[in-house]
Design a protein around this motif. Sequence first.
Motif, PDB file in Angstrom:
ATOM      1  N   THR A 199       0.827  -1.204   0.000  1.00 33.65           N
ATOM      2  CA  THR A 199       0.000   0.000   0.000  1.00 33.65           C
ATOM      3  C   THR A 199       0.862   1.256   0.000  1.00 33.65           C
ATOM      4  N   PHE A 200       1.951   1.243   0.778  1.00 34.06           N
ATOM      5  CA  PHE A 200       2.844   2.393   0.855  1.00 34.06           C
ATOM      6  C   PHE A 200       3.467   2.690  -0.507  1.00 34.06           C
ATOM      7  N   PHE A 201       3.980   1.660  -1.174  1.00 35.83           N
ATOM      8  CA  PHE A 201       4.651   1.872  -2.457  1.00 35.83           C
ATOM      9  C   PHE A 201       3.670   2.317  -3.540  1.00 35.83           C
ATOM     10  N   ILE A 202       2.437   1.801  -3.495  1.00 38.65           N
ATOM     11  CA  ILE A 202       1.438   2.209  -4.485  1.00 38.65           C
ATOM     12  C   ILE A 202       1.070   3.682  -4.322  1.00 38.65           C
ATOM     13  N   LEU A 203       0.918   4.117  -3.069  1.00 37.93           N
ATOM     14  CA  LEU A 203       0.496   5.490  -2.803  1.00 37.93           C
ATOM     15  C   LEU A 203       1.610   6.500  -3.032  1.00 37.93           C
ATOM     16  N   THR A 204       2.856   6.096  -2.833  1.00 37.14           N
ATOM     17  CA  THR A 204       3.967   7.050  -2.957  1.00 37.14           C
ATOM     18  C   THR A 204       4.641   7.014  -4.318  1.00 37.14           C
ATOM     19  N   ALA A 205       4.369   5.996  -5.114  1.00 33.34           N
ATOM     20  CA  ALA A 205       5.026   5.894  -6.412  1.00 33.34           C
ATOM     21  C   ALA A 205       4.452   6.914  -7.387  1.00 33.34           C
TER      22      ALA A 205
END
Length: 204
Positions: free
Chosen positions: A27-33
């Motif tokens: 979830t973190f990588f999807i939101l920050t990418a």
Amino acid sequence: MPRIKVKRTSTVTDMTAMCDVASLLLTFFILTATARQPEPLAVSTPSSTYEFKVPVENNAILTIGQGKVFFEVAGTKVRARTLELMGEQYKLSFTPTEIARFSGISSFGVPIQSLKSLIAMNGADRMKPGVQPGIPSDSTDNQLNSWVLNARKATKEINNQDMRISIKGDAKEEYPVVKKIIDVLQKQSVNKFLLVTNSEAKKK
């Protein structure tokens, strides 16, 4: 005496915690990418064995193909400031909304007079063939020289660093077109730049 058989029990590993961590990371990588925007001009770069990554920050990319030139500068703040400087030079006013929309556009290739209409378009319409004819770079109307110069000023002003320049040319592009772009850079005393190529396996 016969041996006493010990009852074997299966090993159970609780994966709940690991699944929770994996879900949080995903979830973190999807939101920050940040998704890479499609380029309005697709070029097939030549191959080379030289390995050097194009810098992400303080870098501008000049894309050359089909006789057209497109410009891309890294950083939303630098893009916004570059547009303000171009507006001052060409006596054009851009609204805060237009500046904000332009700062989200990566690569573009239109004359400054058509930039407002390009900014007003959505992303899909900008990518349609024929919409972006390239930035003028001839001797009578060398807008590319102004874009590079103002982008260098904006980078120095915001990041306090010199802007690096990369040239991304199509492998089949004619040399005079590339030479014209190099002349623009040398006119500003920019004699060092990167050439974007495809990585090729080294021959042993």
